[in-house]
Design an enzyme around this catalytic site. Structure first.
Site, PDB file in Angstrom:
ATOM      1  N   GLY A 332      -1.333 -13.462  31.790  1.00 27.29           N
ATOM      2  CA  GLY A 332       0.114 -13.268  31.759  1.00 27.29           C
ATOM      3  C   GLY A 332       0.483 -11.850  32.130  1.00 27.29           C
ATOM      4  O   GLY A 332      -0.296 -10.924  31.926  1.00 27.29           O
ATOM      5  N   ASP A 446      14.857 -11.366  20.871  1.00 29.87           N
ATOM      6  CA  ASP A 446      14.500 -11.636  22.276  1.00 29.87           C
ATOM      7  C   ASP A 446      13.969 -13.063  22.414  1.00 29.87           C
ATOM      8  O   ASP A 446      12.930 -13.303  23.030  1.00 29.87           O
ATOM      9  CB  ASP A 446      13.466 -10.633  22.779  1.00 29.87           C
TER      10      ASP A 446
END
Length: 607
Positions: A332, A446
């Site tokens: 990632g 978030d």
């Protein structure tokens, strides 16, 4: 043909436009080539790692964005100009939110007789064809010529200047409902050159043999004198004065910024001189000790208290576990740094690099590392990612490895609706746990698709707590779960009230969760998803809105959940549901029950 001009409409597709420019240069060897471009401004502009509607940005951000767009357009035209080394080339561009209208305006303004167009669709437009001769050239191959303009020559080219200005003003009027980055009621018409020599008629020419494209671009970067703006309206003089005034202010601001940078550099030089002087008067031994001490202070971070259930690893173990951060182990790459797959103690783990203060890996630093450790070390929930270990010396976090990626990955693979509903219920449970923690509530701040991770069985975990905030709860006060902080998060998911006021509350997570629900049910990822869903519900078009790749949705209940999601996104915070209220989340619970029952019946039949 010595004195004639051939105009070439150019866009951003360099390969296609290059072929058409070279075709025109070969077929009109004595004519002056004139490049014309209509810049269509996007309604969206980059902001905080995402995008923001242009109309919501402040004036300073708008001005910076316009400047960047202008610079990009100029560089593009200079690049096209460089294709014709020995030819005289002119260039004009106009900014307009309707490309056809903008092009027609340019044709009338420049009194264009013939134009080369690389788009069949545009070449078919009657309004364009009646203005001038249209040559259709696709990828450097001539296709056809339209002479429809001959039927209308009495209507253009012989009109008085006042009529022409009135026509342009009429064509460029914009709707009051326009959301986009738009010009004033009149156009911005810009003509420019590489070496800033203006001809008598106000059109700036580019002399091909005198300067290479590279030098031309340098000239653009080193001077802002490459453009002349002409505005056509009754208030043209006033608008020009306003623009000139704005430019003067910008230039003054730029000068002040440069002076500040010079002063900062001078201060740093003085500090370095003082440090070197101090070193010179010390004995070698003391000087060496002082240097070591300062280096340690510079690189050292406060040592965190790590709970017993979280392991600490040295950097050498991390490097070995990831094969020295080999690219094949990279799983990632987020805004906060890369994530690697590794093996520690026989267990497959995810290793997240936060890289403190400018180290090569990651953009986060110690504060975010500390935040994740503090939050996750005190949080235990089956649907919140589990922190296994840390490497304090390099701000590295080690999590359980979740092989199925993010919820966004799942949606792109057609995750069934039953799994989607289960995941939403799991995440509501996780957020309720965070918000009800006592005496300190935790606000994630978030929440988004890419921060919801999936294990091998697509069971979800909420991750990435680098922006999470811990808030003191006072049960005797009504509005207590609030913290003032700089706006953070991801555009599209960020609570607009938090963005405007800086007040982070649990309702900010509710807003983001509402956006997640809309995305999970529809498969849409647009920033204006709330408006799209509202419009679909208004038109009773829920059937076409639900993501068909998820299977056959129970439409009645899905519509109720969509309406609940819109309630989460209400601009009035008090109108939003709370995660801890089961009554508020009844539509989600009903769908979860339906999904579970459906799976049970299927399993029973199979057995």
């Amino acid at each position: 043909m010595d004195q004639e001009e051939v105009h070439i409409a150019v866009g951003k597709n360099f390969k296609r436009e290059k072929a058409n420019i070279l075709w025109a240069a070969a077929n009109f060897p004595r004519a002056t080539l004139v490049l014309v471009n209509v810049h269509w401004p996007s309604k969206w502009m980059p902001f905080m790692g995402g995008e923001l509607l242009y109309k919501f940005a402040d004036e300073k951000e708008k001005e910076m964005h316009r400047d960047k767009q202008t610079e990009a357009t100029v560089k593009m035209l200079l690049q096209y100009k460089s294709l014709c080394d020995t030819r005289e080339v002119k260039a004009h561009y106009i900014t307009h939110d309707d490309i056809l209208v903008g092009l027609v305006n340019l044709i009338k303004k420049l009194k264009i007789k013939r134009i080369v167009i690389g788009s069949r669709k545009m070449a078919k437009q009657e309004e364009l064809r009646k203005c001038c001769q249209v040559w259709v050239v696709l990828n450097g191959k001539y296709m056809s010529t339209s002479n429809d303009y001959l039927k209308h020559t009495g209507n253009i080219g012989n009109r008085g200047s006042s009529d022409l200005l009135a026509s342009i003003h009429e064509l460029t009027q914009l709707s009051d409902e326009s959301d986009g980055y738009t010009t004033p009621p009149s156009d911005f018409y810009v003509s420019f050159q590489a070496d800033d020599i203006i001809s008598g008629d106000g059109v700036i020419q580019m002399e091909g043999a005198d300067q290479s494209a590279k030098e031309a671009e340098q000239g653009v970067e080193e001077s802002n004198a490459y453009e002349e703006v002409e505005i056509f309206s009754e208030e043209g003089a006033d608008k020009s004065d306003e623009i000139q005034s704005a430019r003067n202010i910008s230039e003054e601001a730029a000068k002040l910024m440069e002076e500040m940078k010079k002063l900062q550099r001078k201060l740093k030089d003085l500090q370095d001189e003082g440090y070197n002087h101090e070193q010179s008067i010390l004995s070698p031994r003391k000087g060496s000790a002082l240097l070591r001490e300062r280096t340690l202070l510079k690189n050292r971070y406060p040592k965190l208290h790590i709970p017993d259930h979280i392991s600490e690893f040295p950097m050498s173990r991390i490097e070995k576990a990831t094969n020295n951060f080999h690219s094949k182990n990279l799983i990632g790459e987020g805004g906060y740094g890369p994530v690697y797959k590794g093996k520690l103690g026989g267990v497959i783990v995810a290793i997240k690099m936060l890289g403190p203060h400018g180290k090569p890996h990651g953009k986060q630093g110690f504060p975010e590392f500390q935040q994740e450790v503090v939050v996750l070390s005190r949080t235990e929930h089956p649907h919140i990612v589990r922190l296994i270990g840390v490497c304090q010396e390099s701000c590295i976090l080690i999590y359980e490895h979740l092989p199925n990626g993010t919820l966004m990955d799942g949606l792109s693979k057609g995750l069934p609706w039953k799994d989607r509903i289960r995941i939403l219920a799991e995440q509501r449970s996780a957020l309720a746990h965070l918000h009800s923690s006592f005496p300190h509530a935790i606000i994630h701040a978030d929440l988004k698709l890419t921060n919801i991770l999936l294990d091998a069985g697509n069971v979800s975990r909420l991750g990435d707590f680098g922006t999470a905030r811990i808030v003191q709860m006072k049960p005797l006060e009504e509005d207590t779960v609030c913290r003032r902080t700089n706006p953070m998060g991801t555009m599209g998911y960020m609570d607009p009230i938090f963005f405007m006021t800086g007040e982070l509350t649990t309702e900010s997570d509710v807003y983001a969760f509402g956006v997640v629900i809309l995305q999970v049910l529809t498969g849409l990822l647009d920033l204006n998803i709330v408006e799209q869903v509202q419009e679909a519900l208004r038109r009773d078009a829920v059937h076409g809105l639900l993501d068909a790749s998820a299977g056959s949705w129970p439409e009645v209940q899905a519509e109720r959940l969509l309406r609940l999601a819109l309630k989460c996104c209400n601009l009035e915070r008090k109108q939003r549901p709370t995660f801890t209220s089961d009554t508020d989340w009844r539509p989600l619970d009903i769908l979860r029950t339906m999904a579970t029952a459906s799976k049970s019946r299927k399993w029973s039949r199979g057995k």
